[in-house]
Every structure is written in C-alpha cells, then in structure tokens.
Design a protein around this motif. Structure first.
Motif, short mmCIF file in Angstrom:
data_model
loop_
_atom_site.label_atom_id
_atom_site.label_comp_id
_atom_site.label_asym_id
_atom_site.label_seq_id
_atom_site.Cartn_x
_atom_site.Cartn_y
_atom_site.Cartn_z
N TYR A 1 -0.85 -2.21 -9.04
CA TYR A 1 -1.85 -2.31 -10.19
C TYR A 1 -1.45 -1.09 -11.32
O TYR A 1 -1.47 0.05 -10.53
CB TYR A 1 -3.17 -2.50 -9.82
CG TYR A 1 -3.35 -3.70 -9.06
CD1 TYR A 1 -3.49 -4.87 -9.30
CD2 TYR A 1 -3.71 -3.45 -7.81
CE1 TYR A 1 -3.61 -6.00 -8.61
CE2 TYR A 1 -4.18 -4.67 -6.81
CZ TYR A 1 -4.10 -5.89 -7.37
OH TYR A 1 -4.11 -6.91 -6.67
N LEU B 1 -10.77 -6.23 -8.37
CA LEU B 1 -9.00 -6.47 -8.01
C LEU B 1 -9.09 -7.24 -6.63
O LEU B 1 -10.00 -7.03 -5.67
CB LEU B 1 -8.74 -4.83 -7.65
CG LEU B 1 -8.43 -4.15 -8.77
CD1 LEU B 1 -8.04 -2.87 -8.35
CD2 LEU B 1 -7.85 -4.71 -10.07
N ASP C 1 -14.34 -0.85 -14.11
CA ASP C 1 -15.23 -1.15 -12.99
C ASP C 1 -15.72 -2.58 -12.83
O ASP C 1 -16.04 -2.88 -11.94
CB ASP C 1 -16.43 -0.09 -12.92
CG ASP C 1 -15.70 1.38 -12.91
OD1 ASP C 1 -14.87 1.56 -12.29
OD2 ASP C 1 -16.53 2.46 -13.34
N GLY D 1 -1.43 2.70 -6.35
CA GLY D 1 -2.22 1.47 -6.73
C GLY D 1 -1.83 0.17 -6.44
O GLY D 1 -2.45 -0.73 -6.73
N SER E 1 0.85 -1.15 -0.06
CA SER E 1 0.05 0.12 0.28
C SER E 1 0.73 1.39 -0.04
O SER E 1 0.22 2.49 -0.04
CB SER E 1 -0.78 0.03 1.20
OG SER E 1 -0.18 -0.06 2.50
N PHE F 1 -2.90 1.74 -13.74
CA PHE F 1 -4.27 2.67 -13.92
C PHE F 1 -5.33 2.09 -14.75
O PHE F 1 -6.27 2.29 -14.39
CB PHE F 1 -3.82 3.99 -13.84
CG PHE F 1 -3.32 4.63 -12.87
CD1 PHE F 1 -3.61 4.49 -11.57
CD2 PHE F 1 -2.12 5.47 -13.18
CE1 PHE F 1 -3.01 5.20 -10.43
CE2 PHE F 1 -1.15 5.92 -12.02
CZ PHE F 1 -1.74 6.00 -10.60
N ILE G 1 -7.08 -0.45 -12.80
CA ILE G 1 -8.08 0.00 -11.60
C ILE G 1 -9.17 0.71 -12.18
O ILE G 1 -10.32 0.69 -11.78
CB ILE G 1 -7.09 1.06 -10.97
CG1 ILE G 1 -5.84 0.15 -10.23
CG2 ILE G 1 -7.91 1.65 -9.84
CD1 ILE G 1 -4.98 1.02 -9.52
N GLN G 2 -9.20 1.32 -13.40
CA GLN G 2 -10.14 2.27 -13.85
C GLN G 2 -11.07 1.34 -14.54
O GLN G 2 -12.45 1.61 -14.79
CB GLN G 2 -9.86 3.18 -15.33
CG GLN G 2 -8.80 4.14 -14.29
CD GLN G 2 -7.94 4.99 -15.49
OE1 GLN G 2 -8.19 4.67 -16.74
NE2 GLN G 2 -7.27 6.27 -15.01
#
Length: 401
Positions: free
Chosen positions: A64, A76, A72, A61, A57, A66, A69-70
C-alpha cells in the motif's frame, strides 16, 4: 532466472512504489512496467502478475502507498477491529484507482494477444495475496465480496487471462479441524441465505511450506477449491531453512511428482537487493545465506541441482504429461489421456529434434507388480506402456557426436 531453468517469473507490483502521493503515478525509468514486460517477452519468460493491492508482509506497507495508510478514516482490507471486517466503500474506490493505472500497463502484454514482439508474456493475474487469513478461532476473515469486486474490476478493465488467488494455506485450509468445521458452518448459513456464496476466481492457488513433510493431496485440494479440472497452483512454495535440511531442488522434484502445475519458489533468489522496499522484518529465508542464487548471481550447489531438474522437466514435459497416472487425476478419462507424439523446440528446425520411442515392458503383468528393463519394480501395472525420450536436440538433421 531463465538460465537456471525457470520459464515464468511472478512479479508483485507495489502500489506505493508507483504512487508517492495521492492521484500521482510514476511509470518511468526504473518504474517502467512496459519496459519490464517487454524484456520478459524478448527473453521468452512468462509472467504471473500479482496486482495486490496487498502483495505481502515482506515489503513496506504490504504494497500500500503511505498516503493511503496515513488516512485514518479508511479501513485497509476493510479491517475495522482485530478479527472484524466491515465493508468500506472508500477503500474499494482506492483499489479501483490502482487497478485503473496498473491494468492499463498490462492489457497489451497478455499471452492471448499479439504485440510488436509477437506473443505477450502475462500468463495469469493474481488478485490480492493471502486474503483468507484466519483469526484466533481459526475462522477465515475474508469478506466474500472482496475477491468478487477485484475480479469484476479486472474484467471490466479488459483483462482476459485467467485470474488466480493465493488465499489458502496447505494443509491448514484443506484438512484441519477448523477448516472442516467452518465449511460445515458456511454450508448451513448459505442454506438459510444468511451469507452469499463465496466467490472463486478461475484458479484457486495456495501457499505451501515443505511439501516433503506435508505432501500435497490432489483430492483434498480439488474438494476445497471445487475445481476438479483446474490445475494445482502453489503461488508461494516455501522451502525449509538450510539448518532444517531444506533443499530447493528437492522441493522442485516433489512439486513435479505431486502434480503441481504451477509453483513459485520463495527465496530461491536472494532478496538482499530490495533496497528500501523491503520490510524491516522480512523473512531471513530470503537472505544471501539461505538463497539458492546470491544477489550477485552466484549459484549454489543446490541451485545447480535445481537447474538440472528444471531443464530435464522442461525437455520431457510431453512425456511427463503422458505418463501421469490416470488414477491421480480423477477428472482425466483414458479417452482424453494425452499422447506423446512429438517434442517441439522453438527456434530450431523440425528435423533438429528427434524422439525415440521404445517399449519399456511388453509382457502382461502376472501379479500386482512388474519390472522395468532398468530393474525398478512398479506396483499395479497391467498393460504395456510407451515412453518417449528425447534422443538429441541440435541444429542438424543427424544425431550429435
């Protein structure tokens, strides 16, 4: 890193750092993994390769990209709702794509293979990171197939070094009430075949914080990891802050005395130079003020002490192995106890290393204790012990002046 005394570096490979957009990967310039591993081989530094895909953390990310992550519709880490995981084949396929790319860069650098520079540098490969997070009730949230899938993908891509995980926390996952309760529940669920058996990699590593306050217990670790003959690996050994009296050199001494075979010290080197890869909320323990080695390479007094401890430990590693009490390792029999015979130093003539053996005490113990020649009392000694000491190490066949 090598000058301070460490012989291994743990490298966390950031998926997003190499993949700015879906299907495109960049391993050139400052992202050249082959060049990085080649440098480690030239310096004689071993590598613990952390492939993720989640690597921590404290980076953007969590490792990961981006573009992932984007999306939806992808869960994850298979996380559906807070505290609830449901398997997602699309996320598993994306993990496979990352493993295809990164493992192709690693296979020629393992310690079990020979390359143009000689022996490879990768000692072990870490799968995921802190996957076995616990929810509000203290129950582990990891799916058993998560680690099983990553291990299978690693082996299918011809990785041959040991696979290690870092999913457990000391002492919470070993001796806490919730850990014991969940272990009993899992045992009952497996008996009724309601869940599959948990997958365990070659080595089960763990995270520990301040092993002076909570010493690592080898029996508790072996009982939980089910690896009685496996090394104890603390892939994230955290030192208390300076304000709390934390000392890296003290943590190193404790790690050696408590029998840790591998430990990685978080925050020993400053992380101020991570640039835009650092998470905005990364731990302040990694700042210049708390690190033993600043971003410009300046060594603190704690780092100098740690250097002495590490160099002494590496010079006398054979003696430490032979002097390890059999009682602290229930899987080691006296017949297989390692014997100190010689000390080998790479790059020096055979005669350049001299080992002097001496009897520290020779008379049988009269009661439950005995005294060393130096005056230190040792309890429970019942036979003679031979201790090997490196007398000198230089390029000549005679002792140094």
């Amino acid at each position: 890193i090598k000058a301070v005394g460490f012989n291994t570096v743990r490298i966390r490979f950031h998926w997003g750092f190499h993949s700015a957009s879906k299907g495109k990967y960049d391993f050139s310039g400052g992202r050249d993994v082959n060049a990085l591993l080649g440098l480690c081989e030239e310096l004689g530094i071993l590598v613990i390769a952390c492939l993720g895909p989640f690597i921590g953390s404290d980076v953007q990310g969590g490792g990961y990209p981006f573009w992932l992550i984007q999306r939806d519709h992808i869960r994850l880490r298979h996380l559906w709702r807070t505290g609830i995981k449901i398997w997602d084949d699309r996320f598993a396929a994306a993990e496979g794509e990352w493993y295809d790319q990164i493992i192709s860069m690693l296979v020629g650098h393992e310690v079990v293979v020979r390359n143009a520079r000689g022996r490879g540098c990768i000692l072990m490969v870490q799968l995921e990171n802190e996957l076995n997070a616990r929810g509000a009730l203290g129950l582990p949230l990891a799916l058993h197939d998560e680690t099983r899938l990553l291990a299978r993908m690693a082996r299918e891509r011809v990785l041959r070094v040991p696979l290690v995980t870092n999913n457990l926390h000391w002492p919470e996952d070993f001796s806490s009430l919730s850990a014991r309760v969940w272990t009993a529940i899992e045992k009952r669920l497996r008996a009724y075949r309601l869940i599959r058996s948990p997958y365990r990699a070659d080595i089960s590593g763990f995270t520990a914080c301040d092993i002076e306050a909570t010493p690592v217990n080898v029996d508790a670790v072996a009982g939980t990891t089910r690896g009685d003959n496996a090394p104890m690996v603390a892939l994230d050994l955290r030192c208390p802050s300076i304000e709390q009296g934390g000392s890296f050199s003290k943590q190193i001494e404790l790690a050696l005395s408590q029998g840790l075979s591998v430990f990685s010290l978080s925050g020993f080197f400053s992380a101020c130079d991570r640039g835009n890869l650092a998470s905005p909320t990364y731990d302040q323990r990694f700042s210049n003020n708390c690190a033993a080695v600043a971003a410009d390479g300046t060594l603190s007094a704690d780092a100098r002490t740690a250097r002495l401890v590490l160099h002494a430990a590496r010079a006398l590693e054979g003696q430490f192995a032979a002097s390890d009490p059999v009682g602290s390792r229930p899987w080691v029999s006296r017949a297989s106890r390692p014997a100190v015979r010689s000390v080998r130093v790479d790059g020096l003539p055979t005669g350049a290393v001299s080992v002097r053996r001496q009897r520290e005490y020779t008379t049988p113990a009269t009661a439950t204790q005995k005294t060393y020649s130096a005056g230190q009392e040792v309890a429970g000694v019942d036979d003679s012990t031979q201790l090997g000491i490196v007398a000198y190490v230089d390029g000549r066949n005679t002792p140094a002046d």
